[in-house]
Design a protein around this motif. Structure first.
Motif, PDB file in Angstrom:
ATOM      1  N   LEU A   1       0.970  -1.242   0.069  1.00  0.00           N
ATOM      2  CA  LEU A   1      -0.068  -0.108  -0.043  1.00  0.00           C
ATOM      3  C   LEU A   1       0.984   1.187  -0.184  1.00  0.00           C
ATOM      4  CD1 LEU A   1      -1.243   0.926   3.658  1.00  0.00           C
ATOM      5  CD2 LEU A   1      -0.048  -1.309   3.014  1.00  0.00           C
ATOM      6  N   GLY A   2       0.284   2.449  -0.331  1.00  0.00           N
ATOM      7  CA  GLY A   2       1.157   3.718  -0.548  1.00  0.00           C
ATOM      8  C   GLY A   2      -0.032   4.704  -0.734  1.00  0.00           C
ATOM      9  N   LEU A   3       0.190   5.236  -2.038  1.00  0.00           N
ATOM     10  CA  LEU A   3      -0.874   6.077  -2.722  1.00  0.00           C
ATOM     11  C   LEU A   3      -2.077   5.521  -2.882  1.00  0.00           C
ATOM     12  CD1 LEU A   3       1.402   7.963  -5.280  1.00  0.00           C
ATOM     13  CD2 LEU A   3       0.361   8.990  -3.103  1.00  0.00           C
ATOM     14  N   GLU A   4      -2.222   4.138  -3.205  1.00  0.00           N
ATOM     15  CA  GLU A   4      -3.245   3.333  -3.214  1.00  0.00           C
ATOM     16  C   GLU A   4      -3.317   2.260  -2.250  1.00  0.00           C
ATOM     17  OE1 GLU A   4      -4.495   2.394  -7.318  1.00  0.00           O
ATOM     18  OE2 GLU A   4      -2.534   2.495  -7.664  1.00  0.00           O
ATOM     19  N   ILE A   5      -4.449   1.958  -1.738  1.00  0.00           N
ATOM     20  CA  ILE A   5      -4.722   0.970  -0.587  1.00  0.00           C
ATOM     21  C   ILE A   5      -4.183  -0.362  -1.083  1.00  0.00           C
ATOM     22  CG2 ILE A   5      -7.208   0.248  -1.149  1.00  0.00           C
ATOM     23  CD1 ILE A   5      -5.263   0.851   2.252  1.00  0.00           C
ATOM     24  N   HIS A   6      -4.317  -0.813  -2.498  1.00  0.00           N
ATOM     25  CA  HIS A   6      -3.775  -2.081  -2.888  1.00  0.00           C
ATOM     26  C   HIS A   6      -2.612  -1.830  -4.054  1.00  0.00           C
ATOM     27  CE1 HIS A   6      -7.465  -3.817  -1.191  1.00  0.00           C
ATOM     28  NE2 HIS A   6      -6.655  -4.434  -0.766  1.00  0.00           N
ATOM     29  N   GLU A   7      -1.568  -1.943  -3.602  1.00  0.00           N
ATOM     30  CA  GLU A   7      -0.374  -1.982  -4.576  1.00  0.00           C
ATOM     31  C   GLU A   7       0.571  -3.052  -4.770  1.00  0.00           C
ATOM     32  OE1 GLU A   7       0.381   3.037  -3.940  1.00  0.00           O
ATOM     33  OE2 GLU A   7       1.995   1.380  -3.711  1.00  0.00           O
ATOM     34  N   ALA A   8       1.545  -3.192  -5.333  1.00  0.00           N
ATOM     35  CA  ALA A   8       2.333  -4.326  -5.458  1.00  0.00           C
ATOM     36  C   ALA A   8       3.698  -4.081  -5.144  1.00  0.00           C
ATOM     37  CB  ALA A   8       2.395  -4.800  -6.934  1.00  0.00           C
ATOM     38  N   PRO A   9       4.748  -4.922  -4.680  1.00  0.00           N
ATOM     39  CA  PRO A   9       4.210  -6.678  -4.912  1.00  0.00           C
ATOM     40  C   PRO A   9       3.685  -7.139  -3.716  1.00  0.00           C
ATOM     41  CG  PRO A   9       6.675  -6.103  -4.055  1.00  0.00           C
ATOM     42  CD  PRO A   9       6.133  -4.763  -4.476  1.00  0.00           C
ATOM     43  N   ASN A  10       2.987  -7.954  -3.695  1.00  0.00           N
ATOM     44  CA  ASN A  10       2.121  -8.569  -2.359  1.00  0.00           C
ATOM     45  C   ASN A  10       2.807  -9.846  -1.755  1.00  0.00           C
ATOM     46  OD1 ASN A  10      -0.152  -6.563  -2.689  1.00  0.00           O
ATOM     47  ND2 ASN A  10      -0.553  -7.813  -4.608  1.00  0.00           N
ATOM     48  N   CYS A  11       2.312 -10.089  -0.387  1.00  0.00           N
ATOM     49  CA  CYS A  11       2.845 -11.464   0.420  1.00  0.00           C
ATOM     50  C   CYS A  11       1.394 -12.332   0.178  1.00  0.00           C
ATOM     51  CB  CYS A  11       2.895 -11.033   1.590  1.00  0.00           C
ATOM     52  SG  CYS A  11       4.443 -10.131   1.588  1.00  0.00           S
ATOM     53  N   ASN A  12       1.405 -12.888  -0.855  1.00  0.00           N
ATOM     54  CA  ASN A  12       0.390 -14.034  -0.951  1.00  0.00           C
ATOM     55  C   ASN A  12       0.985 -15.599  -1.802  1.00  0.00           C
ATOM     56  OD1 ASN A  12       0.521 -13.568  -3.908  1.00  0.00           O
ATOM     57  ND2 ASN A  12      -1.004 -11.902  -3.837  1.00  0.00           N
ATOM     58  N   PRO A  13       0.139 -16.355  -1.700  1.00  0.00           N
ATOM     59  CA  PRO A  13       0.727 -17.746  -2.182  1.00  0.00           C
ATOM     60  C   PRO A  13       1.809 -17.588  -3.566  1.00  0.00           C
ATOM     61  CG  PRO A  13      -1.283 -18.152  -1.153  1.00  0.00           C
ATOM     62  CD  PRO A  13      -1.265 -16.549  -1.448  1.00  0.00           C
ATOM     63  N   SER A  14       1.124 -16.712  -4.578  1.00  0.00           N
ATOM     64  CA  SER A  14       1.838 -16.499  -5.719  1.00  0.00           C
ATOM     65  C   SER A  14       2.756 -15.252  -5.841  1.00  0.00           C
ATOM     66  CB  SER A  14       0.725 -16.082  -6.703  1.00  0.00           C
ATOM     67  OG  SER A  14      -0.226 -15.122  -6.289  1.00  0.00           O
ATOM     68  N   GLY A  15       3.140 -14.854  -4.587  1.00  0.00           N
ATOM     69  CA  GLY A  15       4.189 -13.471  -4.686  1.00  0.00           C
ATOM     70  C   GLY A  15       5.441 -14.030  -4.823  1.00  0.00           C
ATOM     71  N   GLU A  16       5.850 -14.230  -6.065  1.00  0.00           N
ATOM     72  CA  GLU A  16       7.173 -14.411  -6.549  1.00  0.00           C
ATOM     73  C   GLU A  16       8.344 -13.429  -6.266  1.00  0.00           C
ATOM     74  OE1 GLU A  16       8.117 -17.710  -7.571  1.00  0.00           O
ATOM     75  OE2 GLU A  16       6.082 -18.614  -7.683  1.00  0.00           O
ATOM     76  N   THR A  17       7.577 -11.994  -6.182  1.00  0.00           N
ATOM     77  CA  THR A  17       8.819 -10.943  -6.255  1.00  0.00           C
ATOM     78  C   THR A  17       9.288 -10.844  -5.007  1.00  0.00           C
ATOM     79  OG1 THR A  17       7.290  -9.803  -8.060  1.00  0.00           O
ATOM     80  CG2 THR A  17       8.857  -8.442  -6.754  1.00  0.00           C
ATOM     81  N   PRO A  18      10.681 -10.516  -4.910  1.00  0.00           N
ATOM     82  CA  PRO A  18      11.297 -10.225  -3.557  1.00  0.00           C
ATOM     83  C   PRO A  18      10.635  -8.926  -3.005  1.00  0.00           C
ATOM     84  CG  PRO A  18      13.012 -11.052  -5.140  1.00  0.00           C
ATOM     85  CD  PRO A  18      11.623 -10.893  -5.905  1.00  0.00           C
ATOM     86  N   MET A  19      10.380  -8.793  -1.719  1.00  0.00           N
ATOM     87  CA  MET A  19       9.927  -7.629  -1.197  1.00  0.00           C
ATOM     88  C   MET A  19      11.082  -6.562  -1.219  1.00  0.00           C
ATOM     89  SD  MET A  19       6.902  -8.075  -0.812  1.00  0.00           S
ATOM     90  CE  MET A  19       6.459  -6.599  -0.004  1.00  0.00           C
TER      91      MET A  19
END
Length: 360
Positions: A290-308
Protein backbone atom coordinates in the motif's frame (compact mmCIF):
# COMPACT_ATOMS: atom_id res chain seq x y z
CA UNK A 1 16.66 11.49 -7.85
CA UNK A 2 13.20 12.99 -7.37
CA UNK A 3 10.05 11.22 -8.51
CA UNK A 4 9.79 13.14 -11.76
CA UNK A 5 13.37 12.17 -12.62
CA UNK A 6 12.49 8.53 -11.92
CA UNK A 7 9.79 8.73 -14.57
CA UNK A 8 12.16 10.46 -16.98
CA UNK A 9 14.56 7.52 -16.58
CA UNK A 10 12.01 5.39 -18.49
CA UNK A 11 12.42 7.53 -21.60
CA UNK A 12 14.57 6.49 -24.51
CA UNK A 13 14.70 3.22 -26.46
CA UNK A 14 11.72 4.26 -28.53
CA UNK A 15 9.76 5.94 -25.73
CA UNK A 16 9.69 9.74 -26.01
CA UNK A 17 7.25 10.62 -23.25
CA UNK A 18 4.82 9.45 -20.58
CA UNK A 19 1.13 10.29 -20.38
CA UNK A 20 0.06 10.22 -16.73
CA UNK A 21 -3.71 10.00 -16.45
CA UNK A 22 -4.20 8.38 -13.04
CA UNK A 23 -4.43 10.54 -9.95
CA UNK A 24 -1.85 8.32 -8.25
CA UNK A 25 0.87 8.65 -10.88
CA UNK A 26 0.27 12.38 -11.24
CA UNK A 27 0.54 12.74 -7.48
CA UNK A 28 3.72 10.68 -7.41
CA UNK A 29 5.33 12.68 -10.21
CA UNK A 30 4.40 16.11 -8.82
CA UNK A 31 4.49 15.12 -5.13
CA UNK A 32 1.23 17.00 -4.76
CA UNK A 33 -2.34 15.84 -5.28
CA UNK A 34 -4.63 17.47 -7.84
CA UNK A 35 -7.99 15.71 -8.11
CA UNK A 36 -8.30 15.89 -11.89
CA UNK A 37 -5.85 16.44 -14.70
CA UNK A 38 -3.36 14.91 -17.11
CA UNK A 39 0.41 15.20 -17.06
CA UNK A 40 2.91 14.74 -19.87
CA UNK A 41 6.53 13.93 -19.05
CA UNK A 42 9.31 14.21 -21.62
CA UNK A 43 13.04 14.79 -21.60
CA UNK A 44 12.54 18.22 -23.18
CA UNK A 45 9.84 19.39 -20.77
CA UNK A 46 6.93 18.44 -18.53
CA UNK A 47 3.44 19.90 -18.60
CA UNK A 48 0.41 19.44 -16.38
CA UNK A 49 -3.11 20.16 -17.62
CA UNK A 50 -6.15 20.79 -15.44
CA UNK A 51 -9.32 22.86 -15.44
CA UNK A 52 -10.38 26.07 -13.71
CA UNK A 53 -11.39 24.29 -10.50
CA UNK A 54 -7.81 23.25 -9.78
CA UNK A 55 -5.62 25.54 -11.87
CA UNK A 56 -4.64 27.94 -9.09
CA UNK A 57 -3.73 25.14 -6.69
CA UNK A 58 -1.72 23.42 -9.42
CA UNK A 59 0.15 26.57 -10.35
CA UNK A 60 0.99 27.26 -6.71
CA UNK A 61 2.08 23.77 -5.70
CA UNK A 62 3.38 21.67 -8.60
CA UNK A 63 7.14 21.46 -8.93
CA UNK A 64 8.84 20.55 -12.20
CA UNK A 65 5.76 21.10 -14.38
CA UNK A 66 4.50 23.93 -16.52
CA UNK A 67 0.82 24.14 -15.62
CA UNK A 68 -1.62 24.90 -18.42
CA UNK A 69 -5.43 25.21 -18.30
CA UNK A 70 -7.94 23.16 -20.25
CA UNK A 71 -11.39 24.41 -21.18
CA UNK A 72 -14.07 23.94 -23.83
CA UNK A 73 -11.94 25.64 -26.50
CA UNK A 74 -8.72 23.78 -25.69
CA UNK A 75 -9.24 20.40 -24.07
CA UNK A 76 -6.90 17.66 -22.92
CA UNK A 77 -6.28 16.14 -26.34
CA UNK A 78 -5.41 19.52 -27.85
CA UNK A 79 -3.01 20.23 -24.98
CA UNK A 80 -1.36 16.82 -25.27
CA UNK A 81 -0.89 17.21 -29.02
CA UNK A 82 0.57 20.69 -28.55
CA UNK A 83 3.03 19.33 -25.99
CA UNK A 84 4.00 16.42 -28.25
CA UNK A 85 4.75 18.86 -31.07
CA UNK A 86 6.67 21.20 -28.76
CA UNK A 87 8.80 18.47 -27.18
CA UNK A 88 9.23 16.16 -30.18
CA UNK A 89 7.22 13.30 -28.69
CA UNK A 90 6.27 10.59 -31.17
CA UNK A 91 5.67 7.72 -28.72
CA UNK A 92 3.83 8.04 -25.41
CA UNK A 93 3.86 5.49 -22.61
CA UNK A 94 0.39 5.36 -21.10
CA UNK A 95 -1.38 3.86 -18.08
CA UNK A 96 -3.50 1.09 -19.51
CA UNK A 97 -4.91 0.09 -16.12
CA UNK A 98 -6.58 3.47 -15.59
CA UNK A 99 -8.13 4.23 -18.96
CA UNK A 100 -11.62 3.15 -19.95
CA UNK A 101 -12.01 1.59 -23.37
CA UNK A 102 -13.73 4.78 -24.50
CA UNK A 103 -10.91 7.00 -23.28
CA UNK A 104 -8.27 4.80 -24.89
CA UNK A 105 -10.05 4.77 -28.24
CA UNK A 106 -10.37 8.54 -28.18
CA UNK A 107 -6.69 8.99 -27.40
CA UNK A 108 -5.65 6.40 -29.99
CA UNK A 109 -7.75 8.10 -32.64
CA UNK A 110 -6.93 11.73 -31.93
CA UNK A 111 -3.42 11.90 -30.47
CA UNK A 112 -0.53 12.46 -32.85
CA UNK A 113 1.82 10.26 -30.80
CA UNK A 114 1.72 6.47 -30.79
CA UNK A 115 0.54 4.98 -27.48
CA UNK A 116 2.65 2.31 -25.77
CA UNK A 117 1.36 0.47 -22.66
CA UNK A 118 3.66 1.28 -19.77
CA UNK A 119 1.75 0.67 -16.53
CA UNK A 120 4.11 -1.84 -14.93
CA UNK A 121 7.16 0.34 -15.43
CA UNK A 122 5.34 3.44 -14.17
CA UNK A 123 4.13 1.65 -11.05
CA UNK A 124 7.43 -0.07 -10.27
CA UNK A 125 8.98 2.99 -8.64
CA UNK A 126 6.29 3.01 -5.95
CA UNK A 127 7.20 -0.43 -4.61
CA UNK A 128 9.95 1.02 -2.40
CA UNK A 129 9.03 4.12 -0.43
CA UNK A 130 11.12 7.24 0.01
CA UNK A 131 11.68 8.49 3.58
CA UNK A 132 9.18 11.31 3.11
CA UNK A 133 6.57 8.81 1.92
CA UNK A 134 7.13 6.62 4.97
CA UNK A 135 6.75 9.69 7.19
CA UNK A 136 3.31 10.34 5.71
CA UNK A 137 2.32 6.71 6.14
CA UNK A 138 3.49 6.74 9.76
CA UNK A 139 1.33 9.78 10.39
CA UNK A 140 -1.65 8.04 8.76
CA UNK A 141 -1.09 5.02 10.98
CA UNK A 142 -0.90 7.23 14.07
CA UNK A 143 -4.34 8.57 13.20
CA UNK A 144 -5.79 5.07 12.93
CA UNK A 145 -4.20 4.02 16.21
CA UNK A 146 -5.68 6.99 18.08
CA UNK A 147 -9.09 6.46 16.50
CA UNK A 148 -9.07 2.79 17.48
CA UNK A 149 -8.34 3.61 21.11
CA UNK A 150 -11.20 6.10 21.15
CA UNK A 151 -13.77 3.96 19.35
CA UNK A 152 -13.26 1.16 21.88
CA UNK A 153 -14.81 3.46 24.47
CA UNK A 154 -17.87 3.97 22.26
CA UNK A 155 -18.82 0.32 21.74
CA UNK A 156 -22.09 -0.55 23.45
CA UNK A 157 -24.45 -3.53 23.42
CA UNK A 158 -27.45 -2.72 21.24
CA UNK A 159 -25.79 -0.31 18.85
CA UNK A 160 -25.79 -1.43 15.24
CA UNK A 161 -22.81 -2.13 13.02
CA UNK A 162 -23.73 1.03 11.11
CA UNK A 163 -23.76 3.00 14.37
CA UNK A 164 -20.30 1.77 15.28
CA UNK A 165 -19.01 2.46 11.77
CA UNK A 166 -20.26 6.05 12.04
CA UNK A 167 -18.51 6.46 15.40
CA UNK A 168 -15.30 5.05 13.91
CA UNK A 169 -15.39 7.43 10.94
CA UNK A 170 -15.97 10.36 13.30
CA UNK A 171 -12.94 9.35 15.38
CA UNK A 172 -10.79 9.01 12.26
CA UNK A 173 -11.60 12.51 11.03
CA UNK A 174 -11.41 13.97 14.53
CA UNK A 175 -7.83 12.73 14.79
CA UNK A 176 -6.66 14.24 11.51
CA UNK A 177 -7.77 12.02 8.64
CA UNK A 178 -7.91 13.84 5.32
CA UNK A 179 -10.02 11.07 3.80
CA UNK A 180 -10.68 7.37 4.09
CA UNK A 181 -8.38 4.96 2.28
CA UNK A 182 -11.40 2.64 1.80
CA UNK A 183 -14.90 2.15 3.17
CA UNK A 184 -14.49 0.78 6.70
CA UNK A 185 -15.47 -2.80 7.42
CA UNK A 186 -17.35 -3.04 10.71
CA UNK A 187 -19.03 -6.41 11.31
CA UNK A 188 -20.12 -8.37 14.36
CA UNK A 189 -21.05 -11.84 15.53
CA UNK A 190 -21.58 -14.30 12.65
CA UNK A 191 -20.97 -11.47 10.16
CA UNK A 192 -17.28 -11.49 11.12
CA UNK A 193 -16.91 -14.69 9.09
CA UNK A 194 -17.17 -12.51 5.97
CA UNK A 195 -13.71 -10.94 5.43
CA UNK A 196 -15.15 -7.97 3.53
CA UNK A 197 -18.57 -7.79 5.13
CA UNK A 198 -20.54 -4.54 4.93
CA UNK A 199 -21.80 -2.77 8.09
CA UNK A 200 -25.50 -3.44 8.50
CA UNK A 201 -28.37 -3.12 10.98
CA UNK A 202 -27.33 -6.06 13.17
CA UNK A 203 -27.18 -5.02 16.82
CA UNK A 204 -24.08 -5.80 18.86
CA UNK A 205 -24.62 -8.52 21.46
CA UNK A 206 -22.64 -9.86 24.42
CA UNK A 207 -20.30 -12.63 23.29
CA UNK A 208 -19.83 -11.11 19.82
CA UNK A 209 -16.57 -10.76 18.03
CA UNK A 210 -16.41 -7.32 16.36
CA UNK A 211 -14.03 -6.85 13.44
CA UNK A 212 -13.06 -3.34 12.38
CA UNK A 213 -10.90 -2.87 9.26
CA UNK A 214 -10.18 0.75 8.42
CA UNK A 215 -7.64 3.27 7.18
CA UNK A 216 -7.17 6.93 6.37
CA UNK A 217 -5.44 9.20 3.91
CA UNK A 218 -2.82 11.63 5.10
CA UNK A 219 -1.25 13.86 2.44
CA UNK A 220 -2.31 11.28 -0.12
CA UNK A 221 -0.90 8.20 1.62
CA UNK A 222 -2.88 5.32 3.09
CA UNK A 223 -3.01 3.55 6.39
CA UNK A 224 -4.70 0.21 6.99
CA UNK A 225 -5.36 -1.79 10.14
CA UNK A 226 -7.73 -4.42 11.45
CA UNK A 227 -8.57 -5.37 14.99
CA UNK A 228 -11.02 -7.97 16.22
CA UNK A 229 -12.33 -7.44 19.75
CA UNK A 230 -14.81 -9.34 21.91
CA UNK A 231 -17.86 -7.72 23.45
CA UNK A 232 -18.45 -8.66 27.08
CA UNK A 233 -16.82 -12.08 26.96
CA UNK A 234 -15.16 -14.57 24.63
CA UNK A 235 -15.67 -18.32 24.50
CA UNK A 236 -12.80 -20.81 24.70
CA UNK A 237 -13.12 -21.43 20.96
CA UNK A 238 -13.04 -17.71 20.21
CA UNK A 239 -9.87 -17.33 22.27
CA UNK A 240 -8.25 -20.31 20.51
CA UNK A 241 -8.97 -18.93 17.05
CA UNK A 242 -7.84 -15.44 18.03
CA UNK A 243 -4.56 -16.68 19.45
CA UNK A 244 -3.97 -18.81 16.36
CA UNK A 245 -4.39 -15.79 14.09
CA UNK A 246 -2.08 -13.74 16.28
CA UNK A 247 0.57 -16.47 16.20
CA UNK A 248 0.25 -16.64 12.41
CA UNK A 249 0.70 -12.90 12.07
CA UNK A 250 3.76 -12.94 14.31
CA UNK A 251 5.23 -15.78 12.22
CA UNK A 252 4.67 -13.76 9.05
CA UNK A 253 6.28 -10.69 10.56
CA UNK A 254 9.26 -12.78 11.71
CA UNK A 255 9.72 -13.96 8.10
CA UNK A 256 9.41 -10.43 6.69
CA UNK A 257 12.68 -9.06 5.39
CA UNK A 258 13.84 -7.19 2.32
CA UNK A 259 14.75 -9.63 -0.45
CA UNK A 260 12.33 -12.33 0.70
CA UNK A 261 9.62 -13.25 -1.84
CA UNK A 262 6.11 -12.47 -0.70
CA UNK A 263 5.04 -16.11 -0.92
CA UNK A 264 7.60 -17.05 1.74
CA UNK A 265 6.07 -14.57 4.19
CA UNK A 266 2.59 -15.85 3.34
CA UNK A 267 3.68 -19.46 3.85
CA UNK A 268 5.10 -18.74 7.30
CA UNK A 269 1.74 -17.43 8.50
CA UNK A 270 -0.34 -19.98 6.58
CA UNK A 271 1.58 -22.89 8.12
CA UNK A 272 0.61 -21.81 11.64
CA UNK A 273 -3.08 -21.69 10.74
CA UNK A 274 -2.93 -25.03 8.90
CA UNK A 275 -1.18 -26.78 11.78
CA UNK A 276 -3.91 -25.55 14.12
CA UNK A 277 -6.50 -27.22 11.89
CA UNK A 278 -7.93 -24.08 10.31
CA UNK A 279 -6.15 -24.17 6.95
CA UNK A 280 -9.42 -24.35 5.00
CA UNK A 281 -10.65 -21.16 6.65
CA UNK A 282 -7.88 -18.79 5.54
CA UNK A 283 -8.68 -18.01 1.93
CA UNK A 284 -7.04 -14.67 1.17
CA UNK A 285 -3.39 -13.66 1.04
CA UNK A 286 -1.30 -12.66 4.04
CA UNK A 287 -0.93 -9.06 2.90
CA UNK A 288 -0.80 -6.42 0.19
CA UNK A 289 1.44 -3.46 -0.49
CA UNK A 290 0.00 0.00 0.00
CA UNK A 291 0.98 3.64 -0.38
CA UNK A 292 -0.82 6.11 -2.61
CA UNK A 293 -3.32 3.30 -3.21
CA UNK A 294 -4.66 0.89 -0.64
CA UNK A 295 -3.69 -2.05 -2.87
CA UNK A 296 -0.33 -1.82 -4.62
CA UNK A 297 2.40 -4.31 -5.49
CA UNK A 298 4.30 -6.49 -4.75
CA UNK A 299 2.15 -8.62 -2.44
CA UNK A 300 2.64 -11.32 0.18
CA UNK A 301 0.38 -14.10 -1.05
CA UNK A 302 0.85 -17.68 -2.29
CA UNK A 303 1.73 -16.46 -5.79
CA UNK A 304 4.05 -13.65 -4.67
CA UNK A 305 7.28 -14.48 -6.49
CA UNK A 306 8.69 -10.93 -6.34
CA UNK A 307 11.25 -10.28 -3.57
CA UNK A 308 10.02 -7.56 -1.25
CA UNK A 309 12.15 -4.43 -1.70
CA UNK A 310 13.87 -2.53 1.06
CA UNK A 311 11.40 0.11 2.29
CA UNK A 312 8.55 -1.78 0.68
CA UNK A 313 5.37 -1.56 2.73
CA UNK A 314 2.95 -4.44 3.18
CA UNK A 315 -0.02 -5.25 5.36
CA UNK A 316 0.17 -8.25 7.70
CA UNK A 317 -3.39 -9.60 7.93
CA UNK A 318 -3.93 -13.34 8.25
CA UNK A 319 -7.38 -14.46 9.31
CA UNK A 320 -9.61 -17.40 10.14
CA UNK A 321 -13.26 -17.30 9.10
CA UNK A 322 -15.72 -19.95 10.30
CA UNK A 323 -18.92 -19.62 8.24
CA UNK A 324 -22.02 -18.93 10.30
CA UNK A 325 -20.02 -18.63 13.53
CA UNK A 326 -17.36 -15.92 13.60
CA UNK A 327 -14.10 -14.76 12.08
CA UNK A 328 -10.88 -13.14 13.27
CA UNK A 329 -8.44 -10.90 11.43
CA UNK A 330 -5.53 -8.93 12.89
CA UNK A 331 -3.75 -6.46 10.62
CA UNK A 332 -0.69 -4.29 10.98
CA UNK A 333 1.38 -2.45 8.38
CA UNK A 334 5.08 -3.29 8.15
CA UNK A 335 8.06 -1.71 6.37
CA UNK A 336 10.55 -4.24 5.03
CA UNK A 337 14.16 -3.56 6.01
CA UNK A 338 17.51 -5.29 5.50
CA UNK A 339 17.30 -6.71 9.01
CA UNK A 340 13.61 -7.62 9.15
CA UNK A 341 10.64 -5.30 9.32
CA UNK A 342 9.45 -2.23 11.18
CA UNK A 343 5.81 -2.20 12.25
CA UNK A 344 4.00 1.10 11.78
CA UNK A 345 0.87 0.02 13.67
CA UNK A 346 1.10 0.42 17.44
CA UNK A 347 -2.34 -0.59 18.71
CA UNK A 348 -2.32 -3.59 21.08
CA UNK A 349 -2.83 -7.02 19.52
CA UNK A 350 -3.77 -9.05 22.57
CA UNK A 351 -7.44 -10.06 22.69
CA UNK A 352 -9.36 -7.04 23.95
CA UNK A 353 -12.67 -7.67 25.70
CA UNK A 354 -14.66 -4.45 25.79
CA UNK A 355 -17.33 -3.95 28.48
CA UNK A 356 -20.74 -5.46 27.89
CA UNK A 357 -24.21 -4.21 28.80
CA UNK A 358 -24.26 -0.55 29.83
CA UNK A 359 -20.46 -0.57 29.93
CA UNK A 360 -20.35 -3.27 32.64
Amino acid sequence: MNNLDKYKSLLGSGLDGLLLTSRYSRHYAAQFDIAEGVALVSAAGCQYFTDSRYIESAQNNLQGFQVLPVDRTCGYIARINQACAQFGVNTLGYEEDYLTVGEFRQYEEKLTAKLVPCQSAINAFRAAKEPWELARMEKAQEITDRAFAQVLERIRVGMTEKDLCAELIYCLYKNGAEGLSFDPIVVSGPNTSMPHGVPGDRKLQPGDFITMDFGVLYQGYCSDMTRTVALGWASEEMEKVYNTVLAAQLAGLAASKAGVPGKVVDAAARQVIAQAGYGDYFGHGYGHSLGLEIHEAPNCNPSGETPMPENGVCSAEPGIYLPGKFGVRIEDVAVFTQDGCRILTHSPKNLIVVPGENGQ
